[in-house]
Design a protein around this motif. Structure first.
Motif, PDB file in Angstrom:
ATOM      1  N   LEU A 288      24.967  22.714 -21.593  1.00  0.00           N
ATOM      2  CA  LEU A 288      23.865  22.949 -20.668  1.00  0.00           C
ATOM      3  C   LEU A 288      22.569  22.444 -21.305  1.00  0.00           C
ATOM      4  O   LEU A 288      22.445  22.414 -22.528  1.00  0.00           O
ATOM      5  CB  LEU A 288      23.752  24.439 -20.349  1.00  0.00           C
ATOM      6  N   SER A 517      23.237  27.974 -15.462  1.00  0.00           N
ATOM      7  CA  SER A 517      24.269  27.333 -14.651  1.00  0.00           C
ATOM      8  C   SER A 517      23.941  27.439 -13.165  1.00  0.00           C
ATOM      9  O   SER A 517      24.238  26.530 -12.384  1.00  0.00           O
ATOM     10  CB  SER A 517      25.631  27.965 -14.945  1.00  0.00           C
ATOM     11  N   TYR A 736      31.036  20.711 -18.451  1.00  0.00           N
ATOM     12  CA  TYR A 736      31.228  21.432 -19.707  1.00  0.00           C
ATOM     13  C   TYR A 736      32.210  20.735 -20.649  1.00  0.00           C
ATOM     14  O   TYR A 736      32.477  21.258 -21.733  1.00  0.00           O
ATOM     15  CB  TYR A 736      31.731  22.851 -19.427  1.00  0.00           C
TER      16      TYR A 736
END
Length: 753
Positions: A288, A517, A736
């Motif tokens: 992230l 997220s 991810y």
């Protein structure tokens, strides 16, 4: 010509098909067709016979939600709420679709899927992520999708969701009452079964105080804006975090007895470590776009350690000795954090970590410094008060003003205000506002013999812009290196403290991962991915311990606010900004300039930053039922006792009250606390932990939230994706995925996927 309305003909066809399927269908289940003035009991009876299980916590809320959906259907003409598709369809029956298991030849149980479809209608699947349910993804791959969801219907469903959330929130029972409503675009080529890769969202305040759908991100997670925009956006991103990146050394280095040159060196070290650890996290952590850096979480325990009794009378090499002991404690705490993340233990702890636990814990981090903030800033109110007022004006009153398409006052509130007030302080200094007859600001306070000058020494130190000699002593080029302060010192008492603090930092990062997220419109990470991020944060703290930054490294909570404001969530942008930080860390004069900021100005900025940390922590409660008396009690009790118990521990200070400044006395309780076990090391560790607001708050909130009865909706449990979802729908989790070679290396570690 066949008579009757189209709706009657469709219902007749459904009944005919049911009769043909014979014993396969469940007997005597007819589709429910709402009528004007329908009876809610009839609706519940039909839902019970069809196996529909509501995800809401109360019966009244189900009635409100269904009634609103059916009323909107009547307002739209022949529109009806389709249970199978989870959207409003034109002239479609509401009968649930019954599938036949191709292997066993019997009907499938549709209760769970209908429940999932209802959640999809509210904008989220069972994993808490926007998109279709997994069953529909599997059907799509088999080429058996029977319905094409259009953008118009999705917008209509989101409008219904917004209305339901507003009603549910008023009753205090809304599951997602405060979640931002997101407009989805679903194309035929989206094999991931979720939101298209170029659709982003974030929430902004609407005029009525709610949340509305906001414009798209300028740069998405995988976007590459080009070299020049990436540099500009990268500088923008890190300038907005300047308060968190550079002001911690101005607190800890003087408290350890360090010089201005030492402050400049520690700032350069923090810039280097923030750049390196951010790049590591983007490639090998959760991936992230989160900035890593020195966190305020490690500030309070560092102050507690450096103000212990044995360090109070040290005069020679006091700074280096304390820094080496901090290094040893941080290294031990980081090893614990690595084990917690990479062993899979964090996946188990995630079951007990909820917003009700995270919110008061993060808020306590900011509240812990109320005794330090304005007492330091008040040393020069002619600088600190204008700084606080200016940053509030920028963030609250001028936030909507755009310059060249950018809301500069909202994005650069901290750096702009610092530059303006710093220039104002320079003119005050040059104009002689802090010149006192016969007094020199270059003479240390301990060497001043004249009583009148001794009174003004504190003011000159905090207000003047020319008292720092960092610019004169710092080298132009200096590369921070490991063990630059010496070999770390490992002690049991400090190691115990940092182990607990690293756990607090992990809990703070868990909430940041989940919120980030959502902001970038990605699927919620799996517990394994969260554990991978926590493990890498432990490794980054290990680097911080080796280099000697004085604090550990963790995800900066303010980073989520920066993404929301700047609308830039590109990994490439964050990487370019991290590279710039590394380059600046090699220029010694950059750290010297930052070290020359007047202490009162730095303390005023920190007053705002700590208040922002408190606000960000409490905002996590939006994912819970904020009107729930259970949650109100847990948050209130944990916060109050988290402030009151340390105050009780801190009153046992008979030997330090005359030695330390008043703003450091609360952090010296470890040596004089009321706990006496017979072991000096253990006494110090327990007293220090009980004097830390965030640790006490975490323990109380964690215990109460996991023992007091409460539904999942009431507690606001973080919804994480499942590891099986990656195999079922790998495209949706590509954000991810680790780099190719690294991914092959981690194949054996299924607990990190």
């Amino acid at each position: 010509m066949e008579g009757g309305s189209r709706l009657d003909r469709e219902n007749k066809d459904v009944r005919t098909k049911g009769e043909k399927m014979g014993s396969v269908l469940e007997p005597n289940i007819e589709p429910f067709v709402p009528k004007t003035g329908h009876d809610p009991k009839e609706l519940r009876s039909w839902a019970k016979r069809t196996g529909f299980v509501s995800t809401f916590s109360t019966e009244s809320e189900r009635s409100v939600s269904w009634r609103r959906g059916l009323n909107e259907g009547r307002n739209e003409g022949n529109d009806r709420f389709d249970l199978e598709k989870g959207i409003l369809g034109k002239n479609e029956s509401i009968s649930p679709k019954i599938e036949i298991d191709p292997i066993l030849g019997r009907t499938r149980k549709r209760g769970d899927e209908i429940e999932q479809d209802w959640v999809v209608a509210n904008g989220r699947d069972k994993n808490g992520v926007l998109g279709f349910r997994d069953g529909e993804n599997e059907t799509r791959r088999n080429g058996a999708v029977e319905a094409n969801l259009g953008t118009t219907n999705i917008r209509r469903a989101n409008e219904l969701n917004e209305n339901e959330n507003s009603v549910a929130n008023g009753n205090g029972h809304g599951v997602g009452a405060n979640l931002p409503v997101v407009e989805q675009k679903i194309g035929d080529g989206d094999s991931g079964g979720g939101v298209g890769g170029n659709v982003y969202h974030d929430g902004e305040d609407s005029g009525d105080g709610g949340l509305r759908s906001s414009p798209k991100m300028i740069c998405g997670l995988k976007d590459n804006p080009g070299y020049v925009p990436a540099i500009l956006y990268g500088l923008q991103h890190y300038l907005s975090l300047a308060g968190s990146l550079i002001f911690i050394p101005q607190i800890i280095v003087p408290a350890m007895g360090g010089t201005d040159k030492d402050t400049a060196t520690v700032i350069s070290t923090m810039l280097l470590l923030s750049g390196i650890t951010t790049i590591l996290h983007i490639y090998f952590g959760t991936r992230l776009p989160l900035v890593q850096g020195s966190s305020f979480i490690y500030l309070a325990p560092a102050l507690a350690i450096m103000n212990s009794r044995e360090f109070r009378n040290l005069t020679e090499h006091r700074f280096r000795h304390i820094m080496r002991e901090l290094q040893g404690a941080i290294i031990v705490g980081s090893i614990f954090q690595c084990i917690l993340g990479y062993s899979g233990l964090m996946s188990l702890f995630l079951r007990f970590i909820n917003p009700v636990v995270v919110a008061p814990t993060v808020a306590a981090v900011g509240l812990a410094f109320f005794s330090y903030g304005f007492p330091q800033a008040g040393a020069c109110v002619e600088i600190s008060l204008p700084e606080i007022l200016l940053v509030l004006i920028f963030t609250l009153y001028l936030k909507g003003i755009s310059v060249f398409g950018n809301r500069v006052f909202r994005i650069y509130a901290v750096p702009l205000s610092v530059v303006i007030i710093w220039a104002y302080a320079f003119f005050l200094t040059a104009g002689g506002a802090y010149n006192y007859k016969g007094c020199s600001p270059d003479i240390p306070s301990s060497n001043i013999l004249i009583d009148s000058c001794r009174k003004h020494a504190y003011t000159m130190k905090h207000c003047r812009t020319d008292v720092s000699d960092a610019m004169r002593t710092a080298a132009w080029v200096r590369i921070p290196y490991p063990l630059q302060w010496g070999i770390p010192i490992f002690r049991l008492r400090t190691s115990i403290i940092m182990i607990f603090v690293s756990f607090v930092a992990s809990i703070d990062s868990v909430g940041t991962y989940h919120t980030a997220s959502m902001k970038i419109n990605a699927k919620a990470p799996t517990p394994g991915i969260v554990g991978r991020g926590i493990g890498l944060e432990g490794f980054c703290s290990l680097l911080a311990g080796l280099w000697g930054s004085g604090t550990g490294s963790t995800t900066l909570t303010e980073n989520v606010h920066t993404i929301d404001v700047t609308k830039v969530s590109s990994r490439r942008v964050v990487e370019v900004g991290a590279v710039l930080l590394i380059v600046f860390s090699f220029i010694g004069k950059v750290g010297a300039i930052l070290a020359s900021i007047p202490q009162a100005l730095a303390a005023a900025v920190l007053c705002f930053m700590w208040a922002l940390v408190v606000a960000i922590g409490l905002s996590t409660l939006q994912y819970t039922q904020t009107a729930s008396f259970r949650n109100i009690t847990i948050v209130g009790v944990s916060l109050f006792l988290g402030l009151s118990i340390p105050a009780y521990i801190q009153q046992y200070l008979p030997e330090s009250s005359l030695i330390l400044p008043s703003y450091l006395i609360p952090y010296s309780a470890a040596s004089d606390g009321p706990v006496h076990t017979g072991s000096r090391e253990l006494d110090f560790a327990i007293n220090a932990l009980l004097s830390l607001n965030m640790v006490v708050t975490l323990l109380i909130a964690f215990l109460l939230d996991n023992t007091a009865p409460g539904s999942r909706q009431e507690r606001g449990v973080y919804i994480w994706s499942n590891a099986e979802d990656i195999a079922t729908d790998p495209v949706s989790f590509s954000d991810y995925d680790l780099p190719g070679k690294v991914s092959r290396f981690f194949r054996w570690a299924k607990c990190l996927r």
